[in-house]
Motif scaffolding. Structure first.
Motif, PDB file in Angstrom:
ATOM      1  N   PRO A  88      16.448 -30.658   5.886  1.00 11.98           N
ATOM      2  CA  PRO A  88      17.436 -30.092   4.967  1.00 11.98           C
ATOM      3  C   PRO A  88      16.813 -29.148   3.941  1.00 11.98           C
ATOM      4  O   PRO A  88      17.445 -28.188   3.501  1.00 11.98           O
ATOM      5  N   THR A  89      15.557 -29.417   3.571  1.00  9.92           N
ATOM      6  CA  THR A  89      14.860 -28.560   2.615  1.00  9.92           C
ATOM      7  C   THR A  89      14.575 -27.194   3.231  1.00  9.92           C
ATOM      8  O   THR A  89      14.744 -26.150   2.583  1.00  9.92           O
ATOM      9  N   LEU A  90      14.145 -27.181   4.489  1.00  8.50           N
ATOM     10  CA  LEU A  90      13.906 -25.903   5.166  1.00  8.50           C
ATOM     11  C   LEU A  90      15.215 -25.138   5.360  1.00  8.50           C
ATOM     12  O   LEU A  90      15.246 -23.910   5.233  1.00  8.50           O
ATOM     13  N   ILE A  91      16.283 -25.852   5.675  1.00  8.49           N
ATOM     14  CA  ILE A  91      17.578 -25.182   5.839  1.00  8.49           C
ATOM     15  C   ILE A  91      18.002 -24.523   4.529  1.00  8.49           C
ATOM     16  O   ILE A  91      18.571 -23.428   4.513  1.00  8.49           O
ATOM     17  N   ALA A  92      17.679 -25.168   3.400  1.00 12.14           N
ATOM     18  CA  ALA A  92      18.067 -24.631   2.086  1.00 12.14           C
ATOM     19  C   ALA A  92      17.109 -23.563   1.578  1.00 12.14           C
ATOM     20  O   ALA A  92      17.530 -22.593   0.940  1.00 12.14           O
ATOM     21  N   HIS A  93      15.814 -23.698   1.842  1.00 15.11           N
ATOM     22  CA  HIS A  93      14.817 -22.829   1.205  1.00 15.11           C
ATOM     23  C   HIS A  93      13.920 -22.069   2.188  1.00 15.11           C
ATOM     24  O   HIS A  93      13.214 -21.149   1.776  1.00 15.11           O
ATOM     25  N   GLY A  94      13.909 -22.458   3.455  1.00 10.08           N
ATOM     26  CA  GLY A  94      12.980 -21.863   4.400  1.00 10.08           C
ATOM     27  C   GLY A  94      13.440 -20.517   4.932  1.00 10.08           C
ATOM     28  O   GLY A  94      14.615 -20.153   4.851  1.00 10.08           O
ATOM     29  N   THR A  95      12.514 -19.784   5.483  1.00  7.92           N
ATOM     30  CA  THR A  95      12.832 -18.519   6.136  1.00  7.92           C
ATOM     31  C   THR A  95      13.410 -18.803   7.524  1.00  7.92           C
ATOM     32  O   THR A  95      13.294 -19.915   8.055  1.00  7.92           O
ATOM     33  N   ASP A  96      14.008 -17.783   8.126  1.00 10.98           N
ATOM     34  CA  ASP A  96      14.518 -17.951   9.488  1.00 10.98           C
ATOM     35  C   ASP A  96      13.383 -18.316  10.444  1.00 10.98           C
ATOM     36  O   ASP A  96      13.568 -19.130  11.362  1.00 10.98           O
ATOM     37  N   GLU A  97      12.220 -17.722  10.236  1.00 10.14           N
ATOM     38  CA  GLU A  97      11.072 -18.016  11.099  1.00 10.14           C
ATOM     39  C   GLU A  97      10.626 -19.468  10.945  1.00 10.14           C
ATOM     40  O   GLU A  97      10.290 -20.142  11.930  1.00 10.14           O
ATOM     41  N   GLN A  98      10.622 -19.977   9.700  1.00 11.48           N
ATOM     42  CA  GLN A  98      10.228 -21.368   9.473  1.00 11.48           C
ATOM     43  C   GLN A  98      11.217 -22.331  10.113  1.00 11.48           C
ATOM     44  O   GLN A  98      10.829 -23.328  10.729  1.00 11.48           O
TER      45      GLN A  98
END
Length: 382
Positions: A88-98
């Motif tokens: 959920p953290t990557l969905i909120a703050h991550g780049t599309d690549e991440q």
């Protein structure tokens, strides 16, 4: 929030129960089990985005899955940290690549994660982090120590909060980095033996471990806001599954009280009924707060409720058994392994409930300052 479940939710619950009955045998290899879950799309039900190999499920269906899982004989989860915290953290703050790199692997059960937050001297006070990450070419070299790191001995990756700005203090100058654990000579994991004799937690030592630049989440210096966002995901639907386990433990304590005759004591009966009533209250509180986004105090209230409740249950488990609660192994030879029964394990492990995951003092401070708007506590006051 409507506490009721719809016909569609009941159908989803029945599907989950049937699948777990068919596949969820206790004793399976935990990594193989994660891949089994992933193959059927059961990892990532709570993600606000689908399309990574995960199913889409409503909030009430997520509750149904969590409760059925807790009631089943399925193996303990190893992928919780990646699925419910990092994703959920990557969905909120991550780049599309991440997101493209890491979410499919988490959903498939192929990569397991651990959390590099707490340090000696920076546990509940997370802003005191001293682990440093120094720029080197396109990446960062990380040096420092983390402690109480759950499942670090199994994890493929660790998300690490580290200080990237020399001389920075408190929540300034921190960054959130994704670090591969397979770096021999650069990362050392040491299990911590607990009172129970088990070792779920670990010390992790970083000696120049490498994190690639594209694995920086939220930008350099943005680690504090990312870390706080992640903690907001920590206590959600899983709290309801936890309560199913609590109910099972309470049932064992009631059985022990009946077996010992302690249930005839009106004071003991009152304590048992109080534990039951408080557990029901926790369930309604969890359901009430699940549908309320942005409630800064809800996670802290939940932690205060269940931490104290579980600790009192452990104490009651010993009380109802009397002197028998202190009985050790039958074989007293030096080579004999000390095996705790389930209620002894409950008592010893629950001593830490009001400390790990954010101590009671820290939770009360969060509620006072962020919810009630009371003056901030002066730093350095004992």
């Amino acid at each position: 929030m409507d506490f009721g479940f719809t016909d569609a939710d009941d159908g989803f619950r029945a599907e989950a129960r049937g699948w777990l009955l068919e596949h969820g045998e206790a004793g399976q290899d935990r990594r193989v089990w994660e891949r089994t879950l992933g193959k059927s799309g059961w990892i990532g039900l709570g993600w606000p985005e689908s399309g990574y190999g995960n199913r889409s499920a409503t909030l009430t269906q997520q509750v149904a899955w969590a409760e059925e899982y807790a009631r089943s004989s399925a193996p303990p989860r190893s992928g919780h940290i990646g699925e419910n915290l990092l994703a959920p953290t990557l969905i909120a703050h991550g780049t599309d690549e991440q997101k493209s790199r890491f979410l499919p692997a988490i959903a498939a059960g192929d990569e397991l994660w651990c959390q590099g937050y707490s340090e000696p001297g920076a546990g509940s006070d997370l802003a005191g982090v001293r682990t440093v990450a120094v720029r080197e070419g396109d990446g960062y070299r990380i040096s420092g120590q983390k402690i109480w790191t759950s499942l670090a001995h199994e994890a493929d990756w660790c998300f690490v909060l580290a200080r990237t700005e020399a001389g920075s203090r408190r929540h300034h100058g921190l960054s959130f980095l994704l670090v591969p654990m397979d770096q021999p000579g650069r990362i050392e994991v040491r299990p911590i033996r607990q009172l129970t004799g088990t070792s779920e937690f670990n010390e992790v030592f970083f000696d120049g471990a490498l994190a690639r630049g594209e694995h920086l989440v939220g930008g350099e210096g943005g680690g504090w806001s990312v870390a706080m966002s992640l903690l907001g995901f920590e206590r959600g639907v899983s709290t309801l599954a936890q309560q199913v386990g609590f109910a099972r433990e309470l049932g064992r304590v009631v059985e022990a009280a009946v077996a010992s005759g302690a249930v005839l004591d009106p004071v003991v009966r009152d304590r048992l009924v109080r534990q039951w009533a408080e557990l029901r209250t926790m369930r309604w509180n969890a359901l009430r707060t699940l549908g309320r986004a942005g409630d800064a105090g809800a996670p802290s209230v939940a932690k205060l409720l269940w931490g104290g409740w579980h600790q009192r249950l452990g104490e009651l488990a010993m009380s109802v058994r009397g002197a028998a609660a202190a009985v050790g192994p039958v074989d007293w030879s030096p080579s004999a392994a000390y095996e705790l029964d389930v209620l002894q394990h409950l008592f010893l492990f629950s001593r830490a409930d009001t400390i790990y995951g954010g101590s009671d003092q820290v939770q009360r401070t969060i509620i006072a300052e962020r919810v009630l708007g009371l003056p901030r506590e002066p730093k350095g006051v004992v």
